[in-house]
Design a protein around this motif. Sequence first.
Motif, PDB file in Angstrom:
ATOM      1  N   LYS A 166       1.215 -60.960  22.024  1.00  0.00           N
ATOM      2  CA  LYS A 166       1.443 -61.781  23.216  1.00  0.00           C
ATOM      3  C   LYS A 166       0.078 -62.214  23.740  1.00  0.00           C
ATOM      4  O   LYS A 166      -0.414 -61.734  24.764  1.00  0.00           O
ATOM      5  CB  LYS A 166       2.222 -60.983  24.266  1.00  0.00           C
ATOM      6  N   TYR A 167      -0.507 -63.147  23.010  1.00  0.00           N
ATOM      7  CA  TYR A 167      -1.912 -63.492  23.243  1.00  0.00           C
ATOM      8  C   TYR A 167      -2.143 -64.228  24.566  1.00  0.00           C
ATOM      9  O   TYR A 167      -3.146 -63.986  25.241  1.00  0.00           O
ATOM     10  CB  TYR A 167      -2.437 -64.303  22.062  1.00  0.00           C
ATOM     11  N   THR A 168      -1.217 -65.106  24.951  1.00  0.00           N
ATOM     12  CA  THR A 168      -1.429 -65.823  26.215  1.00  0.00           C
ATOM     13  C   THR A 168      -1.323 -64.859  27.400  1.00  0.00           C
ATOM     14  O   THR A 168      -2.045 -65.005  28.388  1.00  0.00           O
ATOM     15  CB  THR A 168      -0.418 -66.974  26.382  1.00  0.00           C
ATOM     16  N   LEU A 195     -15.151 -64.436  28.772  1.00  0.00           N
ATOM     17  CA  LEU A 195     -15.400 -64.797  27.375  1.00  0.00           C
ATOM     18  C   LEU A 195     -14.260 -64.299  26.487  1.00  0.00           C
ATOM     19  O   LEU A 195     -13.819 -65.003  25.573  1.00  0.00           O
ATOM     20  CB  LEU A 195     -16.736 -64.216  26.900  1.00  0.00           C
ATOM     21  N   SER A 196     -13.755 -63.106  26.769  1.00  0.00           N
ATOM     22  CA  SER A 196     -12.660 -62.544  25.978  1.00  0.00           C
ATOM     23  C   SER A 196     -11.419 -63.426  26.059  1.00  0.00           C
ATOM     24  O   SER A 196     -10.744 -63.667  25.044  1.00  0.00           O
ATOM     25  CB  SER A 196     -12.323 -61.131  26.460  1.00  0.00           C
ATOM     26  N   ALA A 197     -11.107 -63.911  27.260  1.00  0.00           N
ATOM     27  CA  ALA A 197      -9.942 -64.781  27.435  1.00  0.00           C
ATOM     28  C   ALA A 197     -10.113 -66.073  26.633  1.00  0.00           C
ATOM     29  O   ALA A 197      -9.180 -66.529  25.953  1.00  0.00           O
ATOM     30  CB  ALA A 197      -9.734 -65.091  28.916  1.00  0.00           C
ATOM     31  N   ILE A 198     -11.302 -66.652  26.686  1.00  0.00           N
ATOM     32  CA  ILE A 198     -11.583 -67.894  25.939  1.00  0.00           C
ATOM     33  C   ILE A 198     -11.444 -67.649  24.436  1.00  0.00           C
ATOM     34  O   ILE A 198     -10.852 -68.456  23.707  1.00  0.00           O
ATOM     35  CB  ILE A 198     -12.985 -68.419  26.293  1.00  0.00           C
ATOM     36  N   LEU A 199     -11.955 -66.523  23.956  1.00  0.00           N
ATOM     37  CA  LEU A 199     -11.859 -66.183  22.531  1.00  0.00           C
ATOM     38  C   LEU A 199     -10.404 -66.028  22.090  1.00  0.00           C
ATOM     39  O   LEU A 199     -10.043 -66.432  20.977  1.00  0.00           O
ATOM     40  CB  LEU A 199     -12.634 -64.901  22.243  1.00  0.00           C
ATOM     41  N   ILE A 200      -9.586 -65.455  22.946  1.00  0.00           N
ATOM     42  CA  ILE A 200      -8.166 -65.285  22.586  1.00  0.00           C
ATOM     43  C   ILE A 200      -7.476 -66.643  22.472  1.00  0.00           C
ATOM     44  O   ILE A 200      -6.695 -66.872  21.541  1.00  0.00           O
ATOM     45  CB  ILE A 200      -7.453 -64.369  23.607  1.00  0.00           C
ATOM     46  N   TYR A 201      -7.792 -67.556  23.395  1.00  0.00           N
ATOM     47  CA  TYR A 201      -7.216 -68.910  23.277  1.00  0.00           C
ATOM     48  C   TYR A 201      -7.689 -69.589  21.989  1.00  0.00           C
ATOM     49  O   TYR A 201      -6.909 -70.283  21.325  1.00  0.00           O
ATOM     50  CB  TYR A 201      -7.582 -69.757  24.498  1.00  0.00           C
ATOM     51  N   LEU A 202      -8.939 -69.362  21.623  1.00  0.00           N
ATOM     52  CA  LEU A 202      -9.442 -69.931  20.367  1.00  0.00           C
ATOM     53  C   LEU A 202      -8.756 -69.284  19.166  1.00  0.00           C
ATOM     54  O   LEU A 202      -8.480 -69.951  18.166  1.00  0.00           O
ATOM     55  CB  LEU A 202     -10.960 -69.750  20.269  1.00  0.00           C
ATOM     56  N   TYR A 203      -8.467 -67.989  19.288  1.00  0.00           N
ATOM     57  CA  TYR A 203      -7.803 -67.282  18.182  1.00  0.00           C
ATOM     58  C   TYR A 203      -6.420 -67.876  17.904  1.00  0.00           C
ATOM     59  O   TYR A 203      -6.012 -67.997  16.735  1.00  0.00           O
ATOM     60  CB  TYR A 203      -7.677 -65.793  18.506  1.00  0.00           C
ATOM     61  N   ILE A 204      -5.696 -68.256  18.966  1.00  0.00           N
ATOM     62  CA  ILE A 204      -4.374 -68.870  18.735  1.00  0.00           C
ATOM     63  C   ILE A 204      -4.511 -70.391  18.562  1.00  0.00           C
ATOM     64  O   ILE A 204      -3.508 -71.110  18.524  1.00  0.00           O
ATOM     65  CB  ILE A 204      -3.386 -68.536  19.871  1.00  0.00           C
ATOM     66  N   HIS A 205      -5.749 -70.843  18.439  1.00  0.00           N
ATOM     67  CA  HIS A 205      -6.093 -72.243  18.168  1.00  0.00           C
ATOM     68  C   HIS A 205      -5.569 -73.187  19.248  1.00  0.00           C
ATOM     69  O   HIS A 205      -5.179 -74.323  18.969  1.00  0.00           O
ATOM     70  CB  HIS A 205      -5.581 -72.667  16.786  1.00  0.00           C
ATOM     71  N   LYS A 208      -7.437 -76.761  23.808  1.00  0.00           N
ATOM     72  CA  LYS A 208      -7.373 -77.357  25.146  1.00  0.00           C
ATOM     73  C   LYS A 208      -7.308 -76.269  26.230  1.00  0.00           C
ATOM     74  O   LYS A 208      -7.946 -76.373  27.261  1.00  0.00           O
ATOM     75  CB  LYS A 208      -6.161 -78.298  25.251  1.00  0.00           C
ATOM     76  N   GLN A 209      -6.523 -75.225  25.959  1.00  0.00           N
ATOM     77  CA  GLN A 209      -6.425 -74.146  26.943  1.00  0.00           C
ATOM     78  C   GLN A 209      -7.744 -73.374  27.027  1.00  0.00           C
ATOM     79  O   GLN A 209      -8.143 -72.922  28.105  1.00  0.00           O
ATOM     80  CB  GLN A 209      -5.277 -73.200  26.565  1.00  0.00           C
ATOM     81  N   ALA A 210      -8.410 -73.225  25.875  1.00  0.00           N
ATOM     82  CA  ALA A 210      -9.717 -72.559  25.865  1.00  0.00           C
ATOM     83  C   ALA A 210     -10.715 -73.350  26.714  1.00  0.00           C
ATOM     84  O   ALA A 210     -11.491 -72.771  27.485  1.00  0.00           O
ATOM     85  CB  ALA A 210     -10.222 -72.414  24.439  1.00  0.00           C
ATOM     86  N   GLU A 211     -10.684 -74.675  26.572  1.00  0.00           N
ATOM     87  CA  GLU A 211     -11.587 -75.526  27.357  1.00  0.00           C
ATOM     88  C   GLU A 211     -11.255 -75.460  28.846  1.00  0.00           C
ATOM     89  O   GLU A 211     -12.157 -75.397  29.687  1.00  0.00           O
ATOM     90  CB  GLU A 211     -11.496 -76.976  26.860  1.00  0.00           C
ATOM     91  N   LYS A 212      -9.950 -75.481  29.161  1.00  0.00           N
ATOM     92  CA  LYS A 212      -9.535 -75.387  30.560  1.00  0.00           C
ATOM     93  C   LYS A 212      -9.975 -74.048  31.158  1.00  0.00           C
ATOM     94  O   LYS A 212     -10.474 -73.989  32.287  1.00  0.00           O
ATOM     95  CB  LYS A 212      -8.014 -75.527  30.665  1.00  0.00           C
ATOM     96  N   CYS A 213      -9.802 -72.980  30.363  1.00  0.00           N
ATOM     97  CA  CYS A 213     -10.206 -71.648  30.814  1.00  0.00           C
ATOM     98  C   CYS A 213     -11.717 -71.622  31.068  1.00  0.00           C
ATOM     99  O   CYS A 213     -12.170 -71.098  32.093  1.00  0.00           O
ATOM    100  CB  CYS A 213      -9.814 -70.611  29.757  1.00  0.00           C
ATOM    101  N   TYR A 214     -12.486 -72.220  30.157  1.00  0.00           N
ATOM    102  CA  TYR A 214     -13.942 -72.263  30.313  1.00  0.00           C
ATOM    103  C   TYR A 214     -14.321 -73.035  31.578  1.00  0.00           C
ATOM    104  O   TYR A 214     -15.183 -72.600  32.356  1.00  0.00           O
ATOM    105  CB  TYR A 214     -14.591 -72.917  29.093  1.00  0.00           C
ATOM    106  N   LEU A 236     -17.293 -73.692  22.025  1.00  0.00           N
ATOM    107  CA  LEU A 236     -16.467 -74.875  22.251  1.00  0.00           C
ATOM    108  C   LEU A 236     -17.136 -76.125  21.667  1.00  0.00           C
ATOM    109  O   LEU A 236     -16.461 -77.000  21.108  1.00  0.00           O
ATOM    110  CB  LEU A 236     -16.190 -75.055  23.743  1.00  0.00           C
ATOM    111  N   SER A 237     -18.450 -76.177  21.772  1.00  0.00           N
ATOM    112  CA  SER A 237     -19.182 -77.302  21.167  1.00  0.00           C
ATOM    113  C   SER A 237     -19.037 -77.289  19.647  1.00  0.00           C
ATOM    114  O   SER A 237     -18.848 -78.333  19.006  1.00  0.00           O
ATOM    115  CB  SER A 237     -20.668 -77.242  21.536  1.00  0.00           C
ATOM    116  N   ALA A 238     -19.110 -76.084  19.058  1.00  0.00           N
ATOM    117  CA  ALA A 238     -18.959 -75.934  17.608  1.00  0.00           C
ATOM    118  C   ALA A 238     -17.563 -76.366  17.163  1.00  0.00           C
ATOM    119  O   ALA A 238     -17.396 -76.983  16.105  1.00  0.00           O
ATOM    120  CB  ALA A 238     -19.226 -74.491  17.191  1.00  0.00           C
ATOM    121  N   TYR A 239     -16.568 -76.060  17.975  1.00  0.00           N
ATOM    122  CA  TYR A 239     -15.200 -76.499  17.652  1.00  0.00           C
ATOM    123  C   TYR A 239     -15.111 -78.021  17.722  1.00  0.00           C
ATOM    124  O   TYR A 239     -14.513 -78.665  16.858  1.00  0.00           O
ATOM    125  CB  TYR A 239     -14.191 -75.863  18.620  1.00  0.00           C
TER     126      TYR A 239
END
Length: 296
Positions: A166-168, A195-205, A208-214, A236-239
């Motif tokens: 339940k990643y979100t 940072l952990s929250a952003i990484l989890i959003y990136l993990y589930i790909h 957009k949510q990762a960027e919003k979280c950032y 996020l830049s690398a993505y």
Amino acid sequence: MAGSDPNKLMAKADKLTKLSFTRWNADWKSATLLYEQAANGFRIAKDYEKAKDALEKASKGQELISSPWDAAKHMESAAALAKELGKWNEVADFYRRASELYTVCGRAQPASDALAKGARALEDPVPEEAIQLYIEACTILEDDGKEQMAFDLYRDVTSAYIKLQKYTDAAAFLLRWGLAADKCNATHSQFKAYLSAILIYLYIHDIKQAEKCYNDCSQVDAFLGNDHGRCASKLLSAYTEGDIEEIRRLAQSSAVSHLDHMVIRLARKLPTGDVSGLKTNAYKEQEEELDEDDLT
């Protein structure tokens, strides 16, 4: 000896609590002592079901004679026996009741601890209920202004959510941890949680949510100048650039390596989806913006 037979002690105690033509008032003080003695006898005999019942009654007795602390202790003991018997609903109910009794005593920490014990007992057999107990334990400490005492519980909740995939929910609870850390000026823990929250959003790909979280986390100015904030920005830049090697390099960076192991394991698997299209989409968006600005 007949007097130490736990069954007879229970019968005698029950009689003291029942009203009759000859007994107009229940003698809970004497009965409670007998229930406690019976519980010990049943435990020695390894009759955990009857020991549990005796402790429930002893707890009720202590409550009725205005000793909520002792009542709570008996409920915790009953909960531990319920765990041995695999009665998971009772485990949750008894630890919750113990927590309520500690709250009556005005003791937030033991009230929270009781719920946490219940959560740990239920984490494998009933993980959803365990998470609920963990969250209730956090809430008690938050309401008492003791957020810093709840950090281990925030970690436990996040780990349990990740185990259930339940990643979100895990990411959302990390942001709650960040808010709690902010309240007690624990900026290092706060930025680790972000940072952990952003990484989890990136993990589930969910880029957009990762960027919003950032962007939301960046409202805290100090995050932008911190190692964790810089790591998130570079990721996020690398993505956006579709740079797989840079993503992998950042996932191995010291900012990530000092996070909790449950998040590190996810970060090491980045990227989990196709990032090549992200660069194309980014260029398209830039071109569309240029077209809108073109007045010729």
